[in-house]
Structure formats: structure tokens, C-alpha cells
Design an enzyme around this catalytic site. Structure first.
Site, PDB file in Angstrom:
ATOM      1  N   GLY A   7       0.831  -1.201   0.000  1.00 24.53           N
ATOM      2  CA  GLY A   7       0.000   0.000   0.000  1.00 24.53           C
ATOM      3  C   GLY A   7       0.866   1.252   0.000  1.00 24.53           C
ATOM      4  O   GLY A   7       2.084   1.194  -0.261  1.00 24.53           O
ATOM      5  N   ALA A  38       2.150   3.166   2.303  1.00 22.20           N
ATOM      6  CA  ALA A  38       3.322   3.257   3.192  1.00 22.20           C
ATOM      7  C   ALA A  38       4.489   2.468   2.605  1.00 22.20           C
ATOM      8  O   ALA A  38       5.624   2.967   2.520  1.00 22.20           O
ATOM      9  CB  ALA A  38       2.971   2.736   4.589  1.00 22.20           C
ATOM     10  N   THR A  76      -5.091   0.870   1.052  1.00 22.10           N
ATOM     11  CA  THR A  76      -4.967   2.178   0.387  1.00 22.10           C
ATOM     12  C   THR A  76      -5.968   2.324  -0.744  1.00 22.10           C
ATOM     13  O   THR A  76      -6.637   3.347  -0.910  1.00 22.10           O
ATOM     14  CB  THR A  76      -3.541   2.318  -0.190  1.00 22.10           C
ATOM     15  OG1 THR A  76      -2.611   2.218   0.874  1.00 22.10           O
ATOM     16  CG2 THR A  76      -3.364   3.628  -0.924  1.00 22.10           C
ATOM     17  N   ALA A 121      -9.424   3.679   0.019  1.00 29.34           N
ATOM     18  CA  ALA A 121      -9.628   4.967   0.691  1.00 29.34           C
ATOM     19  C   ALA A 121     -10.329   5.916  -0.273  1.00 29.34           C
ATOM     20  O   ALA A 121      -9.821   6.205  -1.356  1.00 29.34           O
ATOM     21  CB  ALA A 121      -8.284   5.534   1.133  1.00 29.34           C
ATOM     22  N   GLY A 169     -11.929   9.144   0.720  1.00 29.43           N
ATOM     23  CA  GLY A 169     -11.928  10.564   1.067  1.00 29.43           C
ATOM     24  C   GLY A 169     -10.759  11.359   0.537  1.00 29.43           C
ATOM     25  O   GLY A 169     -10.890  12.099  -0.433  1.00 29.43           O
ATOM     26  N   GLY A 170      -9.577  11.219   1.158  1.00 24.68           N
ATOM     27  CA  GLY A 170      -8.487  12.008   0.648  1.00 24.68           C
ATOM     28  C   GLY A 170      -7.303  12.081   1.580  1.00 24.68           C
ATOM     29  O   GLY A 170      -7.129  11.249   2.463  1.00 24.68           O
ATOM     30  N   GLU A 176     -13.866  17.377   5.861  1.00 27.23           N
ATOM     31  CA  GLU A 176     -14.364  16.172   6.538  1.00 27.23           C
ATOM     32  C   GLU A 176     -14.493  16.460   8.022  1.00 27.23           C
ATOM     33  O   GLU A 176     -14.050  17.507   8.514  1.00 27.23           O
ATOM     34  CB  GLU A 176     -13.451  14.972   6.261  1.00 27.23           C
ATOM     35  CG  GLU A 176     -13.538  14.505   4.808  1.00 27.23           C
ATOM     36  CD  GLU A 176     -12.681  13.308   4.474  1.00 27.23           C
ATOM     37  OE1 GLU A 176     -12.179  12.651   5.382  1.00 27.23           O
ATOM     38  OE2 GLU A 176     -12.515  13.037   3.269  1.00 27.23           O
ATOM     39  N   HIS A 180     -16.216   3.774  11.222  1.00 28.31           N
ATOM     40  CA  HIS A 180     -16.634   4.834  10.301  1.00 28.31           C
ATOM     41  C   HIS A 180     -18.134   4.997  10.462  1.00 28.31           C
ATOM     42  O   HIS A 180     -18.871   4.014  10.451  1.00 28.31           O
ATOM     43  CB  HIS A 180     -16.287   4.471   8.855  1.00 28.31           C
ATOM     44  CG  HIS A 180     -16.335   5.655   7.952  1.00 28.31           C
ATOM     45  ND1 HIS A 180     -17.526   6.261   7.604  1.00 28.31           N
ATOM     46  CD2 HIS A 180     -15.361   6.375   7.364  1.00 28.31           C
ATOM     47  CE1 HIS A 180     -17.261   7.297   6.821  1.00 28.31           C
ATOM     48  NE2 HIS A 180     -15.952   7.393   6.663  1.00 28.31           N
ATOM     49  N   ARG A 221     -15.295  11.702  14.201  1.00 25.13           N
ATOM     50  CA  ARG A 221     -15.925  10.414  13.918  1.00 25.13           C
ATOM     51  C   ARG A 221     -16.442   9.657  15.126  1.00 25.13           C
ATOM     52  O   ARG A 221     -17.475   9.004  15.048  1.00 25.13           O
ATOM     53  CB  ARG A 221     -14.891   9.509  13.256  1.00 25.13           C
ATOM     54  CG  ARG A 221     -14.881   9.730  11.816  1.00 25.13           C
ATOM     55  CD  ARG A 221     -14.032   8.728  11.133  1.00 25.13           C
ATOM     56  NE  ARG A 221     -13.882   9.291   9.811  1.00 25.13           N
ATOM     57  CZ  ARG A 221     -12.992   8.933   8.949  1.00 25.13           C
ATOM     58  NH1 ARG A 221     -12.144   7.972   9.268  1.00 25.13           N
ATOM     59  NH2 ARG A 221     -12.937   9.493   7.775  1.00 25.13           N
ATOM     60  N   HIS A 224     -13.376   0.468  10.835  1.00 31.21           N
ATOM     61  CA  HIS A 224     -12.758   1.147   9.697  1.00 31.21           C
ATOM     62  C   HIS A 224     -11.244   1.269   9.819  1.00 31.21           C
ATOM     63  O   HIS A 224     -10.525   1.062   8.846  1.00 31.21           O
ATOM     64  CB  HIS A 224     -13.383   2.544   9.585  1.00 31.21           C
ATOM     65  CG  HIS A 224     -12.879   3.384   8.469  1.00 31.21           C
ATOM     66  ND1 HIS A 224     -13.009   3.013   7.148  1.00 31.21           N
ATOM     67  CD2 HIS A 224     -12.268   4.598   8.462  1.00 31.21           C
ATOM     68  CE1 HIS A 224     -12.490   3.958   6.382  1.00 31.21           C
ATOM     69  NE2 HIS A 224     -12.015   4.923   7.153  1.00 31.21           N
ATOM     70  N   GLU A 254      -0.908   2.182   8.611  1.00 27.06           N
ATOM     71  CA  GLU A 254      -1.910   1.825   9.634  1.00 27.06           C
ATOM     72  C   GLU A 254      -1.370   0.833  10.660  1.00 27.06           C
ATOM     73  O   GLU A 254      -1.783   0.836  11.824  1.00 27.06           O
ATOM     74  CB  GLU A 254      -3.158   1.247   8.952  1.00 27.06           C
ATOM     75  CG  GLU A 254      -4.308   1.042   9.926  1.00 27.06           C
ATOM     76  CD  GLU A 254      -5.626   0.696   9.248  1.00 27.06           C
ATOM     77  OE1 GLU A 254      -5.712   0.813   8.000  1.00 27.06           O
ATOM     78  OE2 GLU A 254      -6.567   0.297   9.962  1.00 27.06           O
ATOM     79  N   ARG A 278      -8.515   9.010  15.300  1.00 22.02           N
ATOM     80  CA  ARG A 278      -7.852   9.619  14.141  1.00 22.02           C
ATOM     81  C   ARG A 278      -8.732  10.678  13.485  1.00 22.02           C
ATOM     82  O   ARG A 278      -9.925  10.460  13.258  1.00 22.02           O
ATOM     83  CB  ARG A 278      -7.529   8.535  13.110  1.00 22.02           C
ATOM     84  CG  ARG A 278      -6.940   9.078  11.822  1.00 22.02           C
ATOM     85  CD  ARG A 278      -6.567   7.954  10.888  1.00 22.02           C
ATOM     86  NE  ARG A 278      -7.712   7.211  10.436  1.00 22.02           N
ATOM     87  CZ  ARG A 278      -8.403   7.484   9.333  1.00 22.02           C
ATOM     88  NH1 ARG A 278      -8.073   8.514   8.570  1.00 22.02           N
ATOM     89  NH2 ARG A 278      -9.423   6.738   8.988  1.00 22.02           N
ATOM     90  N   SER A 328      -4.771   9.515   7.496  1.00 23.39           N
ATOM     91  CA  SER A 328      -4.092   8.213   7.443  1.00 23.39           C
ATOM     92  C   SER A 328      -3.176   8.073   6.223  1.00 23.39           C
ATOM     93  O   SER A 328      -2.035   7.606   6.354  1.00 23.39           O
ATOM     94  CB  SER A 328      -5.097   7.071   7.484  1.00 23.39           C
ATOM     95  OG  SER A 328      -6.100   7.259   6.533  1.00 23.39           O
TER      96      SER A 328
HETATM   97  C1  SIN Z   1     -13.708   8.544   4.093  1.00 23.85           C
HETATM   98  O1  SIN Z   1     -13.687   8.774   2.902  1.00 23.85           O
HETATM   99  O2  SIN Z   1     -14.626   8.878   4.825  1.00 23.85           O
HETATM  100  C2  SIN Z   1     -12.563   7.794   4.693  1.00 23.85           C
HETATM  101  C3  SIN Z   1     -11.417   8.692   4.858  1.00 23.85           C
HETATM  102  C4  SIN Z   1     -10.644   8.334   6.072  1.00 23.85           C
HETATM  103  O3  SIN Z   1     -10.864   7.280   6.672  1.00 23.85           O
HETATM  104  O4  SIN Z   1      -9.813   9.146   6.491  1.00 23.85           O
END
Ligand code: SIN
Length: 540
Positions: free
Chosen positions: A14, A16, A43, A46, A48-49, A118, A238, A284, A345, A369, A380, A385
Site C-alpha cells: 500500500g 506506506a 490504500t 480509501a 476521502g483524501g 471532513e 466509520h 468520527r 474502519h 496503519e 484519528r 491516514s
Molecule cells: C472517508 O472517505 O470517509 C474515509 C477517509 C478516512 O478514513 O480518512
């Protein structure tokens, strides 16, 4: 047993691991061992970003502040400061390697990175590639390392344990034992350093956003080898995964709430304002617990995430993956709210490292991770991440190369003779016969159900004690299975899952307070005396 010698063994492919090899494989023989195809990593999933201070409106101080607030008193400030300070450079590296992130034009027509928002962030700072950021990072990194002259990648090869030997009077990691999943052959790889970049352990739970590979292998084998493991009670759930009989555990990115998505109960009522001043964009742990509480209060199986007000066009462009997957399941998210539930998550704890990725076991590094760098504390912050994996994967590479150069060991020479390597605890003296797969599948499901039911978002002492005794039984059973067969990857994975599940439960039992992601109704408040890491180490 066949034996090879390389400079560095990297476990996992991944972000890392690839960040690490992108440095080392220019100068040293570097071998990646990965248990599936090279692109099959956490990885890749994922959405979000990557959080990073890349706009003039934002500051390192604010990113650090948000991270520390989310971490509920357990973040290591030096690790957080390193993360936020070096993050932007790592993001620029990735772009230079060819990663294509979403952009937009400002009022004067200048193109710049589009920055999402986020939960827990006080600013828009999430660099993303629509809703498949991890996939794009993985694609760019794999392309970048493809032609590195000193890199070899072996797929479908499960690392089963660390190889240990006495070096200068200290127990040292000198390589790995691995199982070729296709042939069942065992192999010893000796190395100057081993890097765990093997991701998390979401699969110890029945409901998780993680792919099948996330069985906690790195933490389990580091712990068996005697490395310190920290903060395993902090499993992040999550808040929003799809609630659907065929799509359960499909992630609905937090970026959806970042763009204005609103959580509602079945009758359309909003509720997050009752739980946190940041409402739907609370950290979260708060959102997951609020959803859990609303489901219980109303006796309903899920809540709903409503983005219908954002419009079909915007939704298709901003969230193409989520839109398409929901459509496949017959759900038009531009017309109807999305049924969602929390699912396991992310593992905020892991193998304890310093800021250079060094673990407490000489010769062993960890990044991503699998590592506990101190960045995440008890919870987190979203999209920290991938950033952590890049920052500390890079630092680990520099440190490992420095150690290798300083060792004075001639190239190609093994750190010890193969005969000096200990196989203690690796099950390598076992027999040959494989048990029927049905036994394995049932055992795995049972373990996952115990974790789901007893070690979930809301815990209590009785549930944790019950889980502990059941998981101890699993640990014994997997060792019995291993004695029956040492060539079946599933058994090694099950052993890892049982060992990691036990670490989660033991850590949770030892924290008699509630903090961040660990919420225990028998100890509902934080206890200032317990504002420290939970560290477990075999034999101590
Ligand atoms: C997400 O897209 O909600 C996951 C992103 C994350 O876990 O930082």
C-alpha cells in the site's frame, strides 16, 4: 528451507510500503512481499483524501490543533507536528510522481487543488481524487516504482512470522518467514531491516469497510516477536457505511457530509446538532456513537444520509464511485437518502514506533496503519491516514538506509547465518495436513461476531471479559489448527486475527475510562490519570 538475502523486506504494497521503496530501491535491494495482487491494499479503498496544509488560508497550527483535538488527549505532539509540517511536501511528491488530484478554478481562472472538508477539520484541506483518492495514490506509486532497478515484488506471498536472531547480544529482527500461497512452499528471506507496511485489522469485525486482506498480520507478528504494541483499544468505526443486504460495509465517504450531506432518522429528523457543536461534521467517534444511540433509541436498523439537495449533476461528478455502486444496488442517491450504519474502519493503535518508524525490536520498522506513531491518539482525524503513511514511510526509508550504511555490512551478506535464526512461535515445526476449509470459515465468522457484539462502539466490562475468554479459546484453537497444517495461508491469517483481537480486548480491559473511540458504559468519563498510551509487550 530455501533462503534469500536482500537489503530490505517490505511487508505490504500500500501507500506506506510503496513510499518506502520509492526511496530505498534506488540504492538498496528491496523486496516487497504482498499476500494478494500488488494493487490489493487498504490504500486502494480509501475514498476521502489526504489532509494537508496546501492553501494560503490554512495553517500548520490549525491542522495540528484539529488533529490533537480529535485525538482526545493522547496524541504525541512531536509526531503531530512532524505529520503536518512534512505532509505538504509528501503531497507535492505524489503529484510530481503523476498522481492526478481533483482541481478547480478560482474567480480569476487560475487552476488549483480542490480542497474538501471532513469531520473534525476546521478548514477545507482534503486533497482528493473525486471519491477514489486511495486508488489514485496506489496507481501513481505503482507506476513510479515499476522500473526501479533494485525492486522486486513477490505477490501471493504471505509473511507468516518475523525471523529473529541474537545480534550483538540483542534479540533482532533479521528477516521473515513467508508462505507462497500458490505452492504452499515456505521461504526464509534474510534482510538488514524489515518494514511492516501491512495495514490494519478491520476484518476482525463482522462489519468493516476494510478488504479481506486486513487481518492484522503485521501487529500480530510484531507482538509475537516481542515488539511493543500500543493503543489497540482505539478501533475507529466509520459512521457511514451503506446499509443494504448486498452492499453492507461499502463506505460512504465522510466527504459526503463535507459537501453538505445531512444525517437524519427514518422520519427525516436531523439529530447531530444534539450531540456536538460541529453537528454533522463532528469528529468520527462522536458521530458513530450518536448514530448508535439513535438506532437504539428508535429501534431502527439504520439512519439516513441525505444529499438529495446537492443535485444529480454535482453528485455524479463529485462522487462517481459512490453514485455508481449505489445505482448498481438500485439506490439513486440523488433522489433518495442513503441508509447508513457504522462499521469498523481503522486501527488507531499498532506497532509502537519512534518518529523514524523504528519499533522497539531492532531491525524492525513499521509505517502506515500497522504503526502507532502517536499521531492519532485516541481517535484519528479524517484523512490523516494516507498522510501519515507517506510522511512516516518516507522517514522510515531514510532511517533504514542510514542504519544500513552505518552497519558496515558488505552488500549481499546476510545479517546472520540461516542456522542462527529462531523459528520460535512460527509453527514451522508442525505437520502437513490441512483441515477442511469449512472449519476455517466458521471459526473466522465466529471470531468476527464476538468482536462485533462484545467489542463494538459501546463497551462494558462484562462484554469485554466475555470476549476475552472466547478469544483465548480461539487463540488455542488456531494454534491446534496450525499444528495440523503449516501450508495453509488461511490458518496463519486466522491465528493473526485471534492474536490481534485479543490485543484489542486486553487493551480495552486495561483502560477503565472512556476516551476518544473507547467508550465503556461502566466508566463513562475520561480519567486524567489514564491520559497515556496502553502498551502491551509479550513477556512483560
Ligand atoms: C472517508 O472517505 O470517509 C474515509 C477517509 C478516512 O478514513 O480518512
Amino acid at each position: 528451507m530455501p533462503t534469500d538475502t536482500v537489503d530490505f523486506v517490505v511487508v505490504g504494497s500500500g501507500i506506506a510500503g510503496l513510499t518506502f521503496v520509492n526511496q530505498t530501491a534506488r540504492h538498496f535491494d528491496t523486496l516487497i512481499l504482498t499476500k494478494k495482487d500488488r494493487a490489493e491494499s487498504n490504500t486502494n479503498y480509501a475514498q476521502g483524501g489526504i489532509a494537508g496544509v496546501v492553501s494560503d488560508d490554512d495553517t500548520l497550527e490549525e491542522h495540528a490543533g484539529d488533529t490533537i483535538r480529535a485525538g482526545a488527549g493522547l496524541c504525541h505532539e512531536d509526531a503531530v507536528r512532524t505529520l503536518v509540517a512534512e505532509g505538504p511536501e509528501r503531497i507535492r511528491d505524489l503529484i510530481a510522481l503523476g498522481a492526478r488530484f481533483s482541481t478547480e478554478r478560482d474567480a480569476s481562472g487560475v487552476e488549483h487543488l480542490a480542497l474538501g472538508r471532513e469531520g473534525g477539520h476546521s478548514r477545507n484541506r482534503i486533497v482528493h481524487a473525486v471519491d477514489r483518492t486511495g486508488w489514485e495514490c496506489e496507481r501513481a506509486l505503482l507506476a513510479a516504482v515499476r522500473d526501479l532497478p533494485r525492486l522486486r515484488i513477490v505477490e501471493h506471498c504471505l509473511v507468516i512470522d518475523l525471523a529473529l536472531a541474537e545480534v550483538d547480544g540483542r534479540r533482532t529482527c533479521v528477516g521473515v518467514f513467508a508462505l507462497d500461497a500458490n505452492t504452499g512452499d515456505l521461504h526464509l528471506f534474510l534482510a538488514r531491516a524489515v518494514v511492516l507496511a501491512s495495514g490494519g485489522c478491520g476484518r476482525i469485525y463482522l462489519h468493516t469497510t476494510n478488504p479481506d486482506i486486513a487481518t492484522g498480520d503485521g501487529v500480530a507478528m510484531a507482538w509475537r516477536a516481542g515488539a511493543a504494541v500500543a493503543n489497540m483499544e482505539f478501533i475507529q468505526f466509520h459512521p457511514t457505511t451503506l446499509y443494504h443486504p448486498h452492499g453492507r460495509s461499502f463506505l460512504i465517504s465522510e466527504a459526503v457530509r463535507g459537501e453538505g450531506g445531512i444525517l437524519r432518522t427514518a422520519d427525516g429528523e436531523t439529530f447531530m446538532h444534539r450531540y456536538h457543536p460541529m453537528g454533522d461534521l463532528a469528529p468520527r467517534d462522536v458521530v458513530a456513537r450518536a448514530i448508535h444511540a439513535e438506532r437504539l433509541r428508535r429501534g431502527e436498523p439504520c439512519v439516513y444520509l441525505d444529499i438529495t439537495h446537492l443535485g444529480d449533476d454535482f453528485i455524479r461528478h463529485r462522487f462517481p464511485t459512490i453514485h455508481a455502486r449505489c445505482m448498481e444496488l438500485g439506490l439513486d442517491i440523488a433522489a433518495d437518502p442513503i441508509p447508513v450504519v457504522p462499521a469498523a474502519h481503522y486501527m488507531c493503535g499498532g506497532v509502537q514506533t519512534d518518529l523514524e518508524g523504528r519499533t522497539t525490536l531492532p531491525g524492525l520498522f513499521a509505517a502506515g496503519e500497522v504503526a502507532c506513531t502517536g499521531v492519532h491518539g485516541a481517535n484519528r482525524l479524517a484523512s490523516n491516514s494516507l498522510l501519515e503513511a507517506m510522511v512516516f514511510g518516507h522517514r522510515a526509508a531514510l532511517a533504514a538506509m542510514e542504519d544500513a550504511s552505518a552497519s558496515g555490512l558488505p552488500e549481499g551478506m546476510p545479517p546472520v547465518e540461516p542456522g542462527d535464526v529462531s523459528v520460535r512461535g512460527s509453527g514451522l515445526d508442525a505437520g502437513e495436513e490441512a483441515p477442511p476449509p469449512a472449519v476455517m470459515g466458521a471459526a473466522r465468522k465466529h471470531l468476527q461476531a464476538v468482536m462485533n457484539d462484545y467489542v463494538g462502539i459501546v463497551r462494558n466490562d462484562r462484554l469485554l471479559i466475555t470476549a476475552d475468554s472466547q478469544i483465548r479459546r480461539f487463540q488455542k484453537e488456531t494454534r491446534d489448527l496450525l499444528r495440523a497444517s503449516r501450508r495453509d495461508a488461511d490458518i496463519y491469517e486466522l491465528r493473526n486475527m485471534a492474536d490481534v483481537a485479543r490485543l484489542v480486548v486486553r487493551s480495552a480491559l486495561s483502560r477503565t475510562e472512556s476516551r476518544g473511540l473507547h467508550y465503556n458504559t461502566d466508566h463513562p468519563d475520561p480519567d486524567p490519570e489514564q491520559a497515556h498510551d496502553t502498551v502491551l509487550q509479550r513477556g512483560t
